[in-house]
Design an enzyme around this catalytic site. Sequence first.
Site, PDB file in Angstrom:
ATOM      1  N   GLU A   1      30.287 -32.935  -5.711  1.00  0.00           N
ATOM      2  CA  GLU A   1      29.063 -33.533  -6.229  1.00  0.00           C
ATOM      3  C   GLU A   1      28.184 -32.530  -6.970  1.00  0.00           C
ATOM      4  OE1 GLU A   1      26.874 -37.237  -4.073  1.00  0.00           O
ATOM      5  OE2 GLU A   1      27.441 -35.579  -2.782  1.00  0.00           O
TER       6      GLU A   1
ATOM      7  N   CYS B   1      19.872 -31.473  -3.258  1.00  0.00           N
ATOM      8  CA  CYS B   1      21.136 -30.736  -3.263  1.00  0.00           C
ATOM      9  C   CYS B   1      21.642 -30.523  -1.853  1.00  0.00           C
ATOM     10  CB  CYS B   1      20.952 -29.362  -3.887  1.00  0.00           C
ATOM     11  SG  CYS B   1      20.500 -29.429  -5.581  1.00  0.00           S
TER      12      CYS B   1
ATOM     13  N   ASN C   1      15.128 -32.636   5.968  1.00  0.00           N
ATOM     14  CA  ASN C   1      15.578 -33.999   5.701  1.00  0.00           C
ATOM     15  C   ASN C   1      16.604 -34.387   6.745  1.00  0.00           C
ATOM     16  OD1 ASN C   1      14.673 -35.619   3.503  1.00  0.00           O
ATOM     17  ND2 ASN C   1      15.275 -33.937   2.153  1.00  0.00           N
TER      18      ASN C   1
ATOM     19  N   CYS D   1      32.169 -26.340   3.331  1.00  0.00           N
ATOM     20  CA  CYS D   1      31.543 -25.043   3.550  1.00  0.00           C
ATOM     21  C   CYS D   1      31.930 -24.560   4.941  1.00  0.00           C
ATOM     22  CB  CYS D   1      30.025 -25.160   3.440  1.00  0.00           C
ATOM     23  SG  CYS D   1      29.172 -23.564   3.572  1.00  0.00           S
TER      24      CYS D   1
ATOM     25  N   CYS E   1      22.077 -28.890 -10.242  1.00  0.00           N
ATOM     26  CA  CYS E   1      22.427 -28.262  -8.974  1.00  0.00           C
ATOM     27  C   CYS E   1      23.938 -28.377  -8.804  1.00  0.00           C
ATOM     28  CB  CYS E   1      21.672 -28.992  -7.880  1.00  0.00           C
ATOM     29  SG  CYS E   1      22.157 -28.504  -6.231  1.00  0.00           S
TER      30      CYS E   1
ATOM     31  N   CYS F   1      25.830 -24.153   9.030  1.00  0.00           N
ATOM     32  CA  CYS F   1      24.388 -24.160   9.286  1.00  0.00           C
ATOM     33  C   CYS F   1      24.044 -25.481   9.974  1.00  0.00           C
ATOM     34  CB  CYS F   1      23.606 -24.035   7.971  1.00  0.00           C
ATOM     35  SG  CYS F   1      23.924 -22.473   7.137  1.00  0.00           S
TER      36      CYS F   1
HETATM   37  N1  SAH Z   1      25.140 -21.936   0.928  1.00  0.00           N
HETATM   38  C1  SAH Z   1      24.021 -21.764   0.049  1.00  0.00           C
HETATM   39  C2  SAH Z   1      23.835 -22.930  -0.898  1.00  0.00           C
HETATM   40  C3  SAH Z   1      23.558 -24.247  -0.187  1.00  0.00           C
HETATM   41  S1  SAH Z   1      21.978 -24.818  -0.609  1.00  0.00           S
HETATM   42  C4  SAH Z   1      22.761 -21.503   0.847  1.00  0.00           C
HETATM   43  O1  SAH Z   1      22.826 -21.588   2.080  1.00  0.00           O
HETATM   44  O2  SAH Z   1      21.739 -21.174   0.273  1.00  0.00           O
HETATM   45  C5  SAH Z   1      21.124 -24.657   0.877  1.00  0.00           C
HETATM   46  C6  SAH Z   1      19.734 -25.241   0.685  1.00  0.00           C
HETATM   47  O3  SAH Z   1      19.793 -26.674   0.710  1.00  0.00           O
HETATM   48  C7  SAH Z   1      18.809 -24.863   1.802  1.00  0.00           C
HETATM   49  O4  SAH Z   1      18.216 -23.606   1.592  1.00  0.00           O
HETATM   50  C8  SAH Z   1      17.796 -25.953   1.714  1.00  0.00           C
HETATM   51  O5  SAH Z   1      16.886 -25.632   0.709  1.00  0.00           O
HETATM   52  C9  SAH Z   1      18.614 -27.156   1.291  1.00  0.00           C
HETATM   53  N2  SAH Z   1      18.971 -28.022   2.438  1.00  0.00           N
HETATM   54  C10 SAH Z   1      20.147 -28.102   3.095  1.00  0.00           C
HETATM   55  N3  SAH Z   1      20.088 -28.993   4.103  1.00  0.00           N
HETATM   56  C11 SAH Z   1      18.846 -29.509   4.092  1.00  0.00           C
HETATM   57  C12 SAH Z   1      18.156 -30.460   4.884  1.00  0.00           C
HETATM   58  N4  SAH Z   1      18.745 -31.083   5.911  1.00  0.00           N
HETATM   59  N5  SAH Z   1      16.880 -30.736   4.555  1.00  0.00           N
HETATM   60  C13 SAH Z   1      16.264 -30.111   3.528  1.00  0.00           C
HETATM   61  N6  SAH Z   1      16.849 -29.203   2.743  1.00  0.00           N
HETATM   62  C14 SAH Z   1      18.126 -28.894   3.015  1.00  0.00           C
END
Ligand code: SAH
Length: 363
Positions: A96, A345, A302, A124, A117, A128
Amino acid sequence: MADPARTPSAFGLTLDDWIEWAVERGLTKFRAKQITEWLYIRRVKSWDEMTNLPQGLRDELKSAFSLARLPVVRLTGSQDTTQKFLFRLHDGRLVETVRIPANVHFDGGQSDRITLCVSSQVGCAYDCKFCASGLAGFTRNLEVEEIVGQVLAAEEESGESVRNLVFMGMGEPLANLSRVTKAITILNAPWGMNIGARHMTVSTSGLAPQIEKLAESPIQIRLAISLHGASDEVRDRIMPVNKKYPIDRLFAALEVWREQKKQKITFEYILIDGVNDSPEQASLLARRVRPMDAKVNLIPYNTVEGLEWKRPSEARQDAFLHTLQRAGITATLRREKGHDIAAACGQLRLQVETAEGVIQAAG
Ligand code: SAH
């Protein structure tokens, strides 16, 4: 499965690669320049359209490289809202990309500051605890042409140039560093997609050695760190990667980055109720960030289906923000829904195809 006999894509090569290809065949370097012009400036879809190349060369190119675009299997949203593209890759995997329009309107038109994005991996491996992308685990790295291809397809679909690009889609870009840097070279080059290096951001969960490696490379992209915790105790609980590269190790890498790049780093900090949103975490975060002249983006969590956590009250979000601001930190709190890049994203999830169509992979 990947097909080893598959024709390589023309969108995985840099100008230097094309020059090497041409020179190996006894051609002049100028042919390479002509090829990239047809690919990226004129965006032709068949080798036969490259009318200033000799027929023999066109035939050779046709059998050696594919000009195929990433097929869009689903497009949701409209031109002036957040749009999600779902692409099918050559092995049937899906990936996506999110296109976020600038919410700036002028004289009846819209600014062209589109942000895209992009994803860097299918799935992944970093797990996290707040993130939808890792729920179904890691499948594979994206190839250079699959990263460039997301931008190409999004531009062709919308008819507008991408001006800003963030590696905040699915995957950990620094775990696919060689392909991501090669893709950035093509995306940034004047002969390529021509997106300003300072308009591209790599976001990472904090792979310290790779941050240092990228710091040493000549590419002038921006760096965002997904921090989400200001002490090892809290961050360990949210991001398993912290056990490998604890906060001190991460910040040592950021010093190398700052030394080399002389530019501001952005910290992303998702606020999760009762997990990382205490006044103590805010003060610790301020103490960490203050010496760095960095920026903090607070993002209300979120909800992700299948994950337990929730977003704090607005009062608690504001309190966290104010603690940072009182400490002199440049911080923003983004609540706006459709235009929130990180949230849009961050919600990308590994998708699988079934007989009934595309469904989201369960955790
Ligand atoms: N692996 C990389 C790229 C993924 S983007 C990284 O960890 O930076 C990761 C970002 O997506 C997070 O920093 C946050 O800004 C957003 N994100 C991921 N899950 C989210 C959630 N449940 N709610 C809000 N933002 C989220």
